[in-house]
Design a protein around this motif. Structure first.
Motif, PDB file in Angstrom:
ATOM      1  N   HIS A 132       0.793  -1.234   0.000  1.00 28.19           N
ATOM      2  CA  HIS A 132       0.000   0.000   0.000  1.00 28.19           C
ATOM      3  C   HIS A 132       0.827   1.287   0.000  1.00 28.19           C
ATOM      4  CE1 HIS A 132      -3.429  -2.577   0.934  1.00 28.19           C
ATOM      5  NE2 HIS A 132      -2.721  -3.105   1.910  1.00 28.19           N
ATOM      6  N   GLY A 133       2.141   1.176   0.143  1.00 36.41           N
ATOM      7  CA  GLY A 133       2.945   2.389   0.279  1.00 36.41           C
ATOM      8  C   GLY A 133       2.874   2.897   1.701  1.00 36.41           C
ATOM      9  N   TYR A 134       2.730   4.202   1.862  1.00 40.35           N
ATOM     10  CA  TYR A 134       2.678   4.809   3.190  1.00 40.35           C
ATOM     11  C   TYR A 134       1.254   5.269   3.480  1.00 40.35           C
ATOM     12  CZ  TYR A 134       7.721   4.732   2.571  1.00 40.35           C
ATOM     13  OH  TYR A 134       9.002   4.331   2.351  1.00 40.35           O
ATOM     14  N   GLY A 135       0.893   5.251   4.766  1.00 39.19           N
ATOM     15  CA  GLY A 135      -0.457   5.655   5.140  1.00 39.19           C
ATOM     16  C   GLY A 135      -0.866   5.020   6.448  1.00 39.19           C
ATOM     17  N   LEU A 136      -2.176   4.930   6.678  1.00 39.15           N
ATOM     18  CA  LEU A 136      -2.697   4.401   7.933  1.00 39.15           C
ATOM     19  C   LEU A 136      -2.375   2.921   8.053  1.00 39.15           C
ATOM     20  CD1 LEU A 136      -4.398   4.922  10.511  1.00 39.15           C
ATOM     21  CD2 LEU A 136      -6.417   4.269   9.165  1.00 39.15           C
ATOM     22  N   HIS A 137      -1.486   2.596   8.980  1.00 39.99           N
ATOM     23  CA  HIS A 137      -1.021   1.220   9.139  1.00 39.99           C
ATOM     24  C   HIS A 137      -1.895   0.417  10.092  1.00 39.99           C
ATOM     25  CE1 HIS A 137       1.439  -1.940  11.145  1.00 39.99           C
ATOM     26  NE2 HIS A 137       1.823  -2.179   9.897  1.00 39.99           N
ATOM     27  N   HIS A 138      -2.317   1.037  11.204  1.00 41.48           N
ATOM     28  CA  HIS A 138      -3.145   0.287  12.141  1.00 41.48           C
ATOM     29  C   HIS A 138      -3.960   1.195  13.050  1.00 41.48           C
ATOM     30  CE1 HIS A 138       0.568   0.749  14.722  1.00 41.48           C
ATOM     31  NE2 HIS A 138      -0.347   0.973  15.646  1.00 41.48           N
ATOM     32  N   LEU A 139      -4.985   0.594  13.642  1.00 42.30           N
ATOM     33  CA  LEU A 139      -5.768   1.196  14.709  1.00 42.30           C
ATOM     34  C   LEU A 139      -5.353   0.515  16.008  1.00 42.30           C
ATOM     35  CD1 LEU A 139      -9.317   1.040  13.047  1.00 42.30           C
ATOM     36  CD2 LEU A 139      -7.553   2.784  12.739  1.00 42.30           C
ATOM     37  N   VAL A 170       6.016  -3.918  27.333  1.00 42.63           N
ATOM     38  CA  VAL A 170       4.618  -3.868  26.913  1.00 42.63           C
ATOM     39  C   VAL A 170       4.441  -4.776  25.698  1.00 42.63           C
ATOM     40  CG1 VAL A 170       2.753  -2.424  26.045  1.00 42.63           C
ATOM     41  CG2 VAL A 170       4.300  -1.545  27.813  1.00 42.63           C
ATOM     42  N   GLN A 171       3.539  -5.735  25.793  1.00 47.56           N
ATOM     43  CA  GLN A 171       3.274  -6.636  24.680  1.00 47.56           C
ATOM     44  C   GLN A 171       2.293  -5.994  23.694  1.00 47.56           C
ATOM     45  OE1 GLN A 171       2.588 -10.892  25.492  1.00 47.56           O
ATOM     46  NE2 GLN A 171       2.815 -10.365  27.656  1.00 47.56           N
ATOM     47  N   THR A 172       2.571  -6.156  22.421  1.00 46.36           N
ATOM     48  CA  THR A 172       1.668  -5.678  21.383  1.00 46.36           C
ATOM     49  C   THR A 172       1.524  -6.755  20.309  1.00 46.36           C
ATOM     50  OG1 THR A 172       3.407  -4.630  20.054  1.00 46.36           O
ATOM     51  CG2 THR A 172       2.386  -3.281  21.773  1.00 46.36           C
ATOM     52  N   ALA A 173       0.412  -6.696  19.597  1.00 41.15           N
ATOM     53  CA  ALA A 173       0.182  -7.659  18.520  1.00 41.15           C
ATOM     54  C   ALA A 173      -0.638  -6.997  17.428  1.00 41.15           C
ATOM     55  CB  ALA A 173      -0.540  -8.888  19.047  1.00 41.15           C
ATOM     56  N   TYR A 174      -0.279  -7.271  16.179  1.00 47.21           N
ATOM     57  CA  TYR A 174      -0.990  -6.750  15.017  1.00 47.21           C
ATOM     58  C   TYR A 174      -1.822  -7.882  14.410  1.00 47.21           C
ATOM     59  CZ  TYR A 174       2.333  -2.958  15.518  1.00 47.21           C
ATOM     60  OH  TYR A 174       3.086  -1.922  16.016  1.00 47.21           O
ATOM     61  N   VAL A 175      -3.099  -7.582  14.172  1.00 42.79           N
ATOM     62  CA  VAL A 175      -4.033  -8.580  13.677  1.00 42.79           C
ATOM     63  C   VAL A 175      -4.619  -8.093  12.353  1.00 42.79           C
ATOM     64  CG1 VAL A 175      -6.089  -9.942  14.200  1.00 42.79           C
ATOM     65  CG2 VAL A 175      -4.607  -9.141  16.064  1.00 42.79           C
ATOM     66  N   ASP A 176      -4.611  -8.969  11.363  1.00 43.98           N
ATOM     67  CA  ASP A 176      -5.220  -8.650  10.071  1.00 43.98           C
ATOM     68  C   ASP A 176      -6.729  -8.856  10.198  1.00 43.98           C
ATOM     69  OD1 ASP A 176      -6.041  -8.331   7.484  1.00 43.98           O
ATOM     70  OD2 ASP A 176      -4.782  -9.904   6.633  1.00 43.98           O
ATOM     71  N   VAL A 177      -7.473  -7.741  10.228  1.00 42.89           N
ATOM     72  CA  VAL A 177      -8.942  -7.817  10.337  1.00 42.89           C
ATOM     73  C   VAL A 177      -9.616  -7.324   9.060  1.00 42.89           C
ATOM     74  CG1 VAL A 177      -9.042  -7.715  12.848  1.00 42.89           C
ATOM     75  CG2 VAL A 177      -8.960  -5.586  11.539  1.00 42.89           C
ATOM     76  N   ALA A 178      -8.864  -7.275   7.973  1.00 43.36           N
ATOM     77  CA  ALA A 178      -9.401  -6.950   6.642  1.00 43.36           C
ATOM     78  C   ALA A 178     -10.101  -5.597   6.615  1.00 43.36           C
ATOM     79  CB  ALA A 178     -10.353  -8.045   6.174  1.00 43.36           C
ATOM     80  N   LEU A 179      -9.493  -4.593   7.256  1.00 43.64           N
ATOM     81  CA  LEU A 179     -10.045  -3.249   7.193  1.00 43.64           C
ATOM     82  C   LEU A 179      -9.762  -2.631   5.825  1.00 43.64           C
ATOM     83  CD1 LEU A 179      -9.039  -1.838  10.709  1.00 43.64           C
ATOM     84  CD2 LEU A 179     -11.324  -2.502   9.936  1.00 43.64           C
ATOM     85  N   PRO A 180     -10.613  -1.733   5.348  1.00 46.09           N
ATOM     86  CA  PRO A 180     -10.369  -1.076   4.067  1.00 46.09           C
ATOM     87  C   PRO A 180      -9.037  -0.342   4.076  1.00 46.09           C
ATOM     88  CG  PRO A 180     -12.615  -0.670   4.802  1.00 46.09           C
ATOM     89  CD  PRO A 180     -11.893  -1.325   5.954  1.00 46.09           C
ATOM     90  N   GLY A 181      -8.290  -0.431   2.971  1.00 44.68           N
ATOM     91  CA  GLY A 181      -7.011   0.253   2.875  1.00 44.68           C
ATOM     92  C   GLY A 181      -5.843  -0.517   3.448  1.00 44.68           C
ATOM     93  N   GLY A 182      -6.111  -1.688   4.029  1.00 44.61           N
ATOM     94  CA  GLY A 182      -5.026  -2.537   4.505  1.00 44.61           C
ATOM     95  C   GLY A 182      -4.616  -2.335   5.947  1.00 44.61           C
ATOM     96  N   ALA A 183      -5.248  -1.418   6.666  1.00 44.99           N
ATOM     97  CA  ALA A 183      -4.873  -1.187   8.061  1.00 44.99           C
ATOM     98  C   ALA A 183      -5.203  -2.418   8.899  1.00 44.99           C
ATOM     99  CB  ALA A 183      -5.592   0.038   8.612  1.00 44.99           C
ATOM    100  N   SER A 184      -4.364  -2.654   9.907  1.00 47.21           N
ATOM    101  CA  SER A 184      -4.581  -3.768  10.819  1.00 47.21           C
ATOM    102  C   SER A 184      -5.042  -3.234  12.173  1.00 47.21           C
ATOM    103  CB  SER A 184      -3.288  -4.584  10.978  1.00 47.21           C
ATOM    104  OG  SER A 184      -2.232  -3.766  11.466  1.00 47.21           O
ATOM    105  N   LEU A 185      -5.300  -4.155  13.087  1.00 53.02           N
ATOM    106  CA  LEU A 185      -5.688  -3.810  14.450  1.00 53.02           C
ATOM    107  C   LEU A 185      -4.527  -4.157  15.368  1.00 53.02           C
ATOM    108  CD1 LEU A 185      -8.187  -2.882  16.201  1.00 53.02           C
ATOM    109  CD2 LEU A 185      -8.607  -5.324  16.578  1.00 53.02           C
TER     110      LEU A 185
END
Length: 218
Positions: A132-139, A170-185
Motif C-alpha cells: 500500500h505504500g505509506y499511510g494508515l497502518h493500524h488502529l 509492553v506486549q503488542t500484537a498486530y491482527v489482520d482484520v481486513a479493514l479497508p485500505g489494509g490497516a490492521s488492528l
C-alpha cells in the motif's frame, strides 16, 4: 440502549450501521423509518467488544518530515523513540528483528503514532509498505488480556501477523482484520508503566503552547 420499536424525532446515523463493524457486536441496529430494532447477529461474535480505538498509527517515509507536517496542524508535542528496541518479535510465527523509529502525540484523547521503517526485514510494516505504500497502518486498542482477546479474534478467522515486546515490557500484537485500505488492528497490553507514560504525555500536551520544545526524545 434503544429498545425494539422505540421511536425518535430524528435519527441521523449510528456507527453500527457500517457493516464491517458488525462482527464485533452482539447486536446491530436496523433502521425502519424512525423505528430502531434490535436484531440478533446470526454469526459468532465477540460478546465483549474490543476497543475503543485510542490510537491511529501511520507508516511514514521520513519521521521528522511527518512530525513537522503534523505540528503545522497544531498536533504536538511529539515523543520520539529512534531505532526503538522492540524484542521477542514474531512475524507470521517466525522470529524477526525489524528496526523502526516511532513518534507519539495526542490530539484530544486520540493518540497519533508515526512509524518509520529502518530496514527491509519481514514485518507487518514492510508488508504494508509493499502492498500500500505509506499511510494508515493500524488502529490501536488497549486490552487487559492480550492473549484472551487474540484468541477471540482468531476464533473469528482473523490472523495474528506480528507480535513484539517494547523496551518497557509492553506486549503488542498486530491482527489482520481486513479493514479497508489494509490497516490492521493493534492490541496493546495495559500496564501501570504504560498508563503512567501515556498520562505524562497527555499532561505535557495539555500544557504545550505550540512553541518549543515540540519534540521530546526518549
Amino acid at each position: 440502549m434503544a429498545r425494539s420499536g422505540q421511536t425518535f424525532g430524528a435519527i441521523r446515523t449510528h456507527p453500527l450501521a457500517h457493516p464491517h463493524l458488525l462482527q464485533y457486536y452482539p447486536l446491530y441496529i436496523r433502521f425502519d423509518g424512525c423505528v430502531v430494532h434490535e436484531v440478533e447477529q446470526e454469526k459468532h461474535v465477540i460478546r465483549s467488544p474490543i476497543g475503543p480505538v485510542m490510537q491511529l498509527a501511520y507508516l511514514v517515509e521520513d519521521l521528522d518530515s511527518a512530525i513537522a507536517q503534523w505540528m503545522s496542524l497544531g498536533v504536538g508535542p511529539f515523543f520520539v523513540s529512534r531505532d526503538a528496541n522492540y524484542k521477542d518479535q514474531l512475524y507470521k510465527g517466525q522470529p524477526v528483528s525489524c528496526r523502526f523509529s516511532l513518534a507519539l502525540a495526542y490530539t484530544g484523547e486520540l493518540q497519533v503514532e508515526l512509524i518509520q521503517l529502518l530496514d527491509d526485514q519481514p514485518s507487518s510494516f514492510s508488508a504494508f509498505k509493499d502492498a500500500h505504500g505509506y499511510g494508515l497502518h493500524h488502529l490501536g486498542v488497549l486490552t487487559k488480556d492480550i492473549d484472551g482477546d487474540l484468541a477471540k479474534l482468531e476464533g473469528l478467522g482473523h490472523q495474528v501477523v506480528h507480535r513484539m515486546t517494547s523496551p518497557l515490557e509492553v506486549q503488542t500484537a498486530y491482527v489482520d482484520v481486513a479493514l479497508p485500505g489494509g490497516a490492521s488492528l493493534e492490541l496493546i497490553q495495559e500496564s501501570p508503566t504504560l498508563e503512567a507514560g501515556f498520562y505524562m504525555m497527555r499532561q505535557m500536551t495539555a500544557e504545550w503552547d505550540g512553541g518549543t520544545p515540540g519534540i521530546h526524545e526518549f
